[in-house]
Write a protein that holds these residues in place. Structure first.
Motif, PDB file in Angstrom:
ATOM      1  N   ALA A  98       0.829  -1.208   0.000  1.00 52.26           N
ATOM      2  CA  ALA A  98       0.000   0.000   0.000  1.00 52.26           C
ATOM      3  C   ALA A  98       0.861   1.254   0.000  1.00 52.26           C
ATOM      4  O   ALA A  98       0.522   2.255  -0.651  1.00 52.26           O
ATOM      5  CB  ALA A  98      -0.934  -0.013   1.213  1.00 52.26           C
ATOM      6  N   GLU A  99       1.977   1.209   0.728  1.00 51.06           N
ATOM      7  CA  GLU A  99       2.888   2.363   0.729  1.00 51.06           C
ATOM      8  C   GLU A  99       3.448   2.620  -0.667  1.00 51.06           C
ATOM      9  O   GLU A  99       3.545   3.765  -1.101  1.00 51.06           O
ATOM     10  CB  GLU A  99       4.032   2.127   1.716  1.00 51.06           C
ATOM     11  N   ARG A 100       3.810   1.540  -1.346  1.00 53.33           N
ATOM     12  CA  ARG A 100       4.334   1.706  -2.708  1.00 53.33           C
ATOM     13  C   ARG A 100       3.274   2.285  -3.637  1.00 53.33           C
ATOM     14  O   ARG A 100       3.555   3.185  -4.452  1.00 53.33           O
ATOM     15  CB  ARG A 100       4.828   0.352  -3.247  1.00 53.33           C
ATOM     16  N   ALA A 101       2.043   1.782  -3.513  1.00 51.26           N
ATOM     17  CA  ALA A 101       0.956   2.293  -4.347  1.00 51.26           C
ATOM     18  C   ALA A 101       0.675   3.761  -4.035  1.00 51.26           C
ATOM     19  O   ALA A 101       0.496   4.583  -4.944  1.00 51.26           O
ATOM     20  CB  ALA A 101      -0.306   1.451  -4.125  1.00 51.26           C
ATOM     21  N   ALA A 102       0.643   4.100  -2.753  1.00 51.73           N
ATOM     22  CA  ALA A 102       0.363   5.482  -2.350  1.00 51.73           C
ATOM     23  C   ALA A 102       1.479   6.421  -2.796  1.00 51.73           C
ATOM     24  O   ALA A 102       1.227   7.541  -3.254  1.00 51.73           O
ATOM     25  CB  ALA A 102       0.184   5.551  -0.833  1.00 51.73           C
ATOM     26  N   ASP A 103       2.716   5.955  -2.694  1.00 47.05           N
ATOM     27  CA  ASP A 103       3.847   6.775  -3.116  1.00 47.05           C
ATOM     28  C   ASP A 103       3.774   7.078  -4.613  1.00 47.05           C
ATOM     29  O   ASP A 103       4.053   8.195  -5.057  1.00 47.05           O
ATOM     30  CB  ASP A 103       5.148   6.063  -2.774  1.00 47.05           C
ATOM     31  N   HIS A 104       3.398   6.085  -5.399  1.00 50.78           N
ATOM     32  CA  HIS A 104       3.268   6.272  -6.849  1.00 50.78           C
ATOM     33  C   HIS A 104       2.209   7.318  -7.183  1.00 50.78           C
ATOM     34  O   HIS A 104       2.301   8.003  -8.213  1.00 50.78           O
ATOM     35  CB  HIS A 104       2.902   4.928  -7.504  1.00 50.78           C
ATOM     36  N   LEU A 105       1.214   7.455  -6.305  1.00 46.60           N
ATOM     37  CA  LEU A 105       0.113   8.393  -6.532  1.00 46.60           C
ATOM     38  C   LEU A 105       0.300   9.720  -5.800  1.00 46.60           C
ATOM     39  O   LEU A 105      -0.572  10.581  -5.855  1.00 46.60           O
ATOM     40  CB  LEU A 105      -1.212   7.747  -6.082  1.00 46.60           C
ATOM     41  N   GLY A 106       1.425   9.876  -5.120  1.00 45.32           N
ATOM     42  CA  GLY A 106       1.636  11.096  -4.345  1.00 45.32           C
ATOM     43  C   GLY A 106       0.793  11.154  -3.089  1.00 45.32           C
ATOM     44  O   GLY A 106       0.500  12.242  -2.577  1.00 45.32           O
ATOM     45  N   LEU A 107       0.420   9.991  -2.560  1.00 46.12           N
ATOM     46  CA  LEU A 107      -0.483   9.927  -1.407  1.00 46.12           C
ATOM     47  C   LEU A 107       0.186   9.287  -0.189  1.00 46.12           C
ATOM     48  O   LEU A 107      -0.496   8.824   0.721  1.00 46.12           O
ATOM     49  CB  LEU A 107      -1.738   9.113  -1.766  1.00 46.12           C
ATOM     50  N   GLN A 108       1.517   9.276  -0.160  1.00 51.18           N
ATOM     51  CA  GLN A 108       2.191   8.564   0.924  1.00 51.18           C
ATOM     52  C   GLN A 108       1.867   9.152   2.294  1.00 51.18           C
ATOM     53  O   GLN A 108       1.632   8.423   3.248  1.00 51.18           O
ATOM     54  CB  GLN A 108       3.693   8.537   0.702  1.00 51.18           C
ATOM     55  N   SER A 109       1.859  10.486   2.400  1.00 50.97           N
ATOM     56  CA  SER A 109       1.558  11.093   3.707  1.00 50.97           C
ATOM     57  C   SER A 109       0.124  10.787   4.126  1.00 50.97           C
ATOM     58  O   SER A 109      -0.148  10.544   5.311  1.00 50.97           O
ATOM     59  CB  SER A 109       1.795  12.603   3.673  1.00 50.97           C
ATOM     60  N   ALA A 110      -0.790  10.765   3.154  1.00 47.03           N
ATOM     61  CA  ALA A 110      -2.186  10.434   3.467  1.00 47.03           C
ATOM     62  C   ALA A 110      -2.297   8.985   3.913  1.00 47.03           C
ATOM     63  O   ALA A 110      -3.080   8.657   4.824  1.00 47.03           O
ATOM     64  CB  ALA A 110      -3.070  10.682   2.251  1.00 47.03           C
ATOM     65  N   TYR A 111      -1.499   8.117   3.301  1.00 52.04           N
ATOM     66  CA  TYR A 111      -1.553   6.714   3.702  1.00 52.04           C
ATOM     67  C   TYR A 111      -0.976   6.525   5.098  1.00 52.04           C
ATOM     68  O   TYR A 111      -1.544   5.808   5.927  1.00 52.04           O
ATOM     69  CB  TYR A 111      -0.814   5.815   2.710  1.00 52.04           C
ATOM     70  N   ARG A 112       0.157   7.166   5.391  1.00 52.63           N
ATOM     71  CA  ARG A 112       0.732   7.041   6.721  1.00 52.63           C
ATOM     72  C   ARG A 112      -0.220   7.591   7.789  1.00 52.63           C
ATOM     73  O   ARG A 112      -0.298   7.056   8.891  1.00 52.63           O
ATOM     74  CB  ARG A 112       2.075   7.787   6.798  1.00 52.63           C
ATOM     75  N   GLU A 113      -0.948   8.643   7.453  1.00 52.80           N
ATOM     76  CA  GLU A 113      -1.933   9.193   8.395  1.00 52.80           C
ATOM     77  C   GLU A 113      -3.041   8.171   8.655  1.00 52.80           C
ATOM     78  O   GLU A 113      -3.503   8.010   9.795  1.00 52.80           O
ATOM     79  CB  GLU A 113      -2.524  10.485   7.837  1.00 52.80           C
ATOM     80  N   ALA A 114      -3.467   7.474   7.604  1.00 51.42           N
ATOM     81  CA  ALA A 114      -4.516   6.465   7.760  1.00 51.42           C
ATOM     82  C   ALA A 114      -4.065   5.338   8.674  1.00 51.42           C
ATOM     83  O   ALA A 114      -4.826   4.861   9.522  1.00 51.42           O
ATOM     84  CB  ALA A 114      -4.910   5.915   6.389  1.00 51.42           C
ATOM     85  N   VAL A 115      -2.809   4.914   8.516  1.00 50.76           N
ATOM     86  CA  VAL A 115      -2.281   3.814   9.337  1.00 50.76           C
ATOM     87  C   VAL A 115      -2.052   4.262  10.774  1.00 50.76           C
ATOM     88  O   VAL A 115      -2.445   3.582  11.728  1.00 50.76           O
ATOM     89  CB  VAL A 115      -0.966   3.273   8.734  1.00 50.76           C
ATOM     90  N   ALA A 116      -1.428   5.417  10.942  1.00 48.16           N
ATOM     91  CA  ALA A 116      -1.024   5.862  12.276  1.00 48.16           C
ATOM     92  C   ALA A 116      -2.193   6.387  13.107  1.00 48.16           C
ATOM     93  O   ALA A 116      -2.256   6.138  14.319  1.00 48.16           O
ATOM     94  CB  ALA A 116       0.053   6.936  12.155  1.00 48.16           C
ATOM     95  N   PHE A 117      -3.120   7.110  12.460  1.00 40.20           N
ATOM     96  CA  PHE A 117      -4.158   7.808  13.226  1.00 40.20           C
ATOM     97  C   PHE A 117      -5.584   7.454  12.807  1.00 40.20           C
ATOM     98  O   PHE A 117      -6.534   7.860  13.478  1.00 40.20           O
ATOM     99  CB  PHE A 117      -3.971   9.329  13.096  1.00 40.20           C
ATOM    100  N   GLY A 118      -5.739   6.735  11.703  1.00 34.40           N
ATOM    101  CA  GLY A 118      -7.088   6.408  11.241  1.00 34.40           C
ATOM    102  C   GLY A 118      -7.847   7.614  10.747  1.00 34.40           C
ATOM    103  O   GLY A 118      -9.088   7.633  10.790  1.00 34.40           O
ATOM    104  N   THR A 119      -7.128   8.618  10.269  1.00 35.40           N
ATOM    105  CA  THR A 119      -7.763   9.841   9.775  1.00 35.40           C
ATOM    106  C   THR A 119      -7.262  10.136   8.361  1.00 35.40           C
ATOM    107  O   THR A 119      -6.362   9.471   7.855  1.00 35.40           O
ATOM    108  CB  THR A 119      -7.446  11.036  10.688  1.00 35.40           C
TER     109      THR A 119
END
Length: 240
Positions: A134-155
């Protein structure tokens, strides 16, 4: 042998002693960024087929006998990194030692603060593989920070999009709509939700949904395991 590869590049902060062809003892003292030393970790490394497993020589003596939040498995073995002990060669052995050094430092942080360092977090079990995908997919889309936020905080946008997952198909609803993640094809056209997860890169929203399923399965598999009480936040404590 994998143990031979580890012996050949043993760092100065560790002492490696072969017991027999499939077992070795390691005494390790990691060095903090302040140049202070950690405690002495008295470890045992055992070769199981193509895998090296490392644990305390006397399980539970200075570390918890089991603590998923400190990446110590129910059998006392350490999880020093995803697949870290598999297929060790002369080329990969130095990386194994670096991971063991980091693991020792993180154990000291956990003992002192009750938290595992956030930069060293990865989901347990199968969920870890999904998280990396998922991190690789999010990084490819420019969404890595949004993905890390989803994992870490559920937001954040990825976390809020999970409500649009169909419970039965476990895919995004309205499959003929453009995917929420914004992925496009090679012509710049938006991919449909029913297509996005099939691209080979995966949809970060769908992958995050699967990660959470696997995380829940992991903790259900540990039902009945006692909490060691050393961490401030632990699902085993909450279930006790």
């Amino acid at each position: 042998m994998s143990l031979d590869a580890l012996a050949r590049c043993c760092p100065t902060w560790a002492e490696f002693r072969s017991i027999h062809v499939r077992e070795a003892e390691i005494d390790a003292v990691a060095v903090r960024s302040s140049k202070a030393f950690t405690r002495v970790f008295q470890l045992r490394a055992v070769s199981f087929g193509d895998e090296i497993r490392v644990s305390e020589r006397s399980i539970g003596s200075s570390l918890p006998a089991c603590c998923p939040e400190r990446h110590i498995n129910p059998d006392g073995s350490f999880c020093i990194g995803l697949r870290a002990g598999e297929g060790i060669t002369d080329e990969t052995a130095p990386a194994w030692w670096k991971k063991l050094h980091a693991f020792a430092l993180w154990q000291e942080t956990a003992a002192e603060t009750g938290f595992w360092p956030s930069e060293a977090q990865l989901s347990h079990g199968e969920a870890g593989e999904i998280e990396l995908a998922a991190e690789r997919a999010a990084d490819h889309l420019g969404l890595q920070s949004a993905y890390r936020e989803a994992v870490a905080f559920g937001t954040g946008p990825i976390a809020s999009s999970l409500a649009k997952i169909n419970d039965k198909s476990r895919l995004l609803r309205n499959g003929r709509s453009a995917c929420i993640c914004g992925r496009t094809d090679r012509h710049g056209r938006s991919l449909l939700r029913r297509e996005c997860h099939r691209t080979g890169r995966g949809c970060p929203v769908v992958l995050e949904h699967w990660r959470r399923i696997k995380v829940n399965e992991y903790w259900r598999g540990l039902r009945g395991q006692a909490c060691c009480g050393t961490m401030r936040e632990c699902p085993l404590k909450a279930g006790g």
